[in-house]
Design an enzyme around this catalytic site. Structure first.
Site, short mmCIF file in Angstrom:
data_model
loop_
_atom_site.label_atom_id
_atom_site.label_comp_id
_atom_site.label_asym_id
_atom_site.label_seq_id
_atom_site.Cartn_x
_atom_site.Cartn_y
_atom_site.Cartn_z
N ASP A 241 0.87 -1.17 0.00
CA ASP A 241 0.00 0.00 0.00
C ASP A 241 0.91 1.22 0.00
O ASP A 241 2.09 1.13 0.41
CB ASP A 241 -0.87 -0.07 1.27
CG ASP A 241 -1.73 1.17 1.47
OD1 ASP A 241 -1.60 1.80 2.54
OD2 ASP A 241 -2.48 1.52 0.54
N ASP B 230 -0.03 5.11 0.84
CA ASP B 230 -0.21 6.08 1.93
C ASP B 230 -0.36 5.37 3.28
O ASP B 230 -1.22 4.51 3.45
CB ASP B 230 -1.45 6.94 1.65
CG ASP B 230 -1.28 7.77 0.37
OD1 ASP B 230 -2.30 8.12 -0.24
OD2 ASP B 230 -0.13 8.01 -0.04
N ALA C 189 -6.56 14.56 4.91
CA ALA C 189 -6.87 15.53 3.84
C ALA C 189 -6.28 15.04 2.51
O ALA C 189 -6.19 15.82 1.55
CB ALA C 189 -6.29 16.89 4.22
N ASN D 288 -5.20 3.06 -3.55
CA ASN D 288 -6.46 3.75 -3.88
C ASN D 288 -6.15 5.24 -3.95
O ASN D 288 -5.55 5.77 -3.00
CB ASN D 288 -7.51 3.54 -2.78
CG ASN D 288 -8.18 2.18 -2.85
OD1 ASN D 288 -7.94 1.40 -3.77
ND2 ASN D 288 -9.03 1.90 -1.88
N GLN D 289 -6.55 5.86 -5.04
CA GLN D 289 -6.33 7.31 -5.17
C GLN D 289 -7.64 7.99 -5.59
O GLN D 289 -7.75 8.58 -6.66
CB GLN D 289 -5.19 7.59 -6.14
CG GLN D 289 -3.83 7.18 -5.57
CD GLN D 289 -3.51 7.91 -4.26
OE1 GLN D 289 -3.82 9.08 -4.09
NE2 GLN D 289 -2.91 7.18 -3.31
N CYS E 295 -5.97 2.99 -8.23
CA CYS E 295 -7.40 3.10 -8.56
C CYS E 295 -7.77 4.56 -8.39
O CYS E 295 -7.69 5.11 -7.30
CB CYS E 295 -8.25 2.26 -7.61
SG CYS E 295 -10.01 2.74 -7.68
O1 LIG Z 1 -3.53 3.99 1.46
P1 LIG Z 1 -3.63 4.11 -0.05
O2 LIG Z 1 -4.58 3.11 -0.68
O3 LIG Z 1 -2.26 4.14 -0.71
O4 LIG Z 1 -4.25 5.61 -0.34
C1 LIG Z 1 -5.23 6.16 0.53
C2 LIG Z 1 -5.55 7.54 0.00
O5 LIG Z 1 -5.99 7.46 -1.33
C3 LIG Z 1 -6.66 8.22 0.75
O6 LIG Z 1 -7.74 7.30 0.88
C4 LIG Z 1 -8.88 7.94 1.46
O7 LIG Z 1 -9.89 6.96 1.56
P2 LIG Z 1 -11.18 7.03 0.58
O8 LIG Z 1 -10.66 6.84 -0.83
O9 LIG Z 1 -11.79 8.42 0.78
O10 LIG Z 1 -12.08 5.90 1.04
C5 LIG Z 1 -8.56 8.48 2.87
O11 LIG Z 1 -8.26 7.37 3.70
C6 LIG Z 1 -7.33 9.40 2.82
O12 LIG Z 1 -6.93 9.73 4.13
C7 LIG Z 1 -6.19 8.71 2.11
O13 LIG Z 1 -5.12 9.64 1.93
MG LIG Z 2 -2.92 3.31 3.23
ZN LIG Z 3 -10.96 1.73 -9.52
#
Ligand SMILES: O=P(O)(O)OC[C@@H](O)[C@H]1O[C@@H](OP(=O)(O)O)[C@@H](O)[C@@H](O)[C@@H]1O
Ligand SMILES: [Mg+2]
Ligand SMILES: [Zn+2]
Length: 185
Positions: free
Chosen positions: A7, A9, A18, A51-52, A89
């Site tokens: 993963d 972030d 944020a 996930n982005q 994504c």
């Molecule tokens: O941890 P990975 O998958 O690398 O990336 C997570 C980020 O895309 C963001 O995903 C969002 O979740 P939602 O997409 O709003 O459910 C939140 O959790 C944010 O705090 C976070 O920065």
């Molecule tokens: Mg993460």
């Molecule tokens: Zn996707």
């Protein structure tokens, strides 16, 4: 071939509620890039599945995401680390895509791209339950780190069977490369 799926972030770099919206906001977690270098030296291909949804939310565009990943690649190179591929994504939860974790679409694509059966003990490291669920469904061995959202994820429970918990990516790599490290229990 040895493969690990990370993963982004909260595992490689600090996360933010944020979102990470610019290269300036991308800051590596201490020891994470060095841990990737140790994996590379041990023969691992290192792939990111992230996930982005910030793209779908309009918080940043594809060009900015590419600039963030360019910064990550350059920071990795500075410590002799290499990230072989980044799968992301860009969708929102209500897009019902196949790639957003906890769905396993990115993991299946990674297995195909690298011609590796994920059920052969490929590790996946995440800080959110959805990371572990996606990897587990695809056959990976799940590792939870307590960086990023990991502490909250541990408190909430419901982890896939067999999930091992470590303080951070460096500790997971110590375990994988068989340096003694206490489990974070
Ligand atoms: O941890 P990975 O998958 O690398 O990336 C997570 C980020 O895309 C963001 O995903 C969002 O979740 P939602 O997409 O709003 O459910 C939140 O959790 C944010 O705090 C976070 O920065
Ligand atoms: Mg993460
Ligand atoms: Zn996707």
């Amino acid at each position: 071939m040895k493969l690990i799926i990370l993963d982004r972030d909260g595992v490689i770099n600090h996360d933010s509620d944020a979102f990470i919206k610019s290269p300036a906001e991308w800051v590596p977690i201490k020891g994470s890039l060095e841990a990737i270098a140790r994996l590379n030296q041990a023969g691992y291909r290192v792939v990111v599945a992230t996930n982005q949804s910030g793209i779908a939310r309009g918080l940043f565009d594809m060009q900015t995401l590419m600039a963030i990943h360019q910064k990550m690649h350059e920071a990795a190179q500075l410590v002799g680390a290499e990230i072989d591929a980044i799968f992301f994504c860009p969708h929102a939860a209500d897009d019902n895509c196949d790639c957003r974790k906890p769905k396993a679409g990115m993991f299946h694509d990674i297995g195909k791209r690298f011609d590796v059966s994920l059920r052969g003990g490929v590790a996946t490291v995440g800080d959110s339950l959805r990371d572990l669920q996606a990897g587990f469904v695809a056959g990976c061995a799940p590792y939870l780190v307590l960086t990023g959202k990991g502490e909250k994820t541990r408190e909430k429970g419901g982890l896939p069977p067999g999930t091992l918990i470590y303080p951070n990516l460096a500790a997971v790599v110590d375990f994988l490369l068989k340096k003694p490290m206490e489990l974070a229990v």
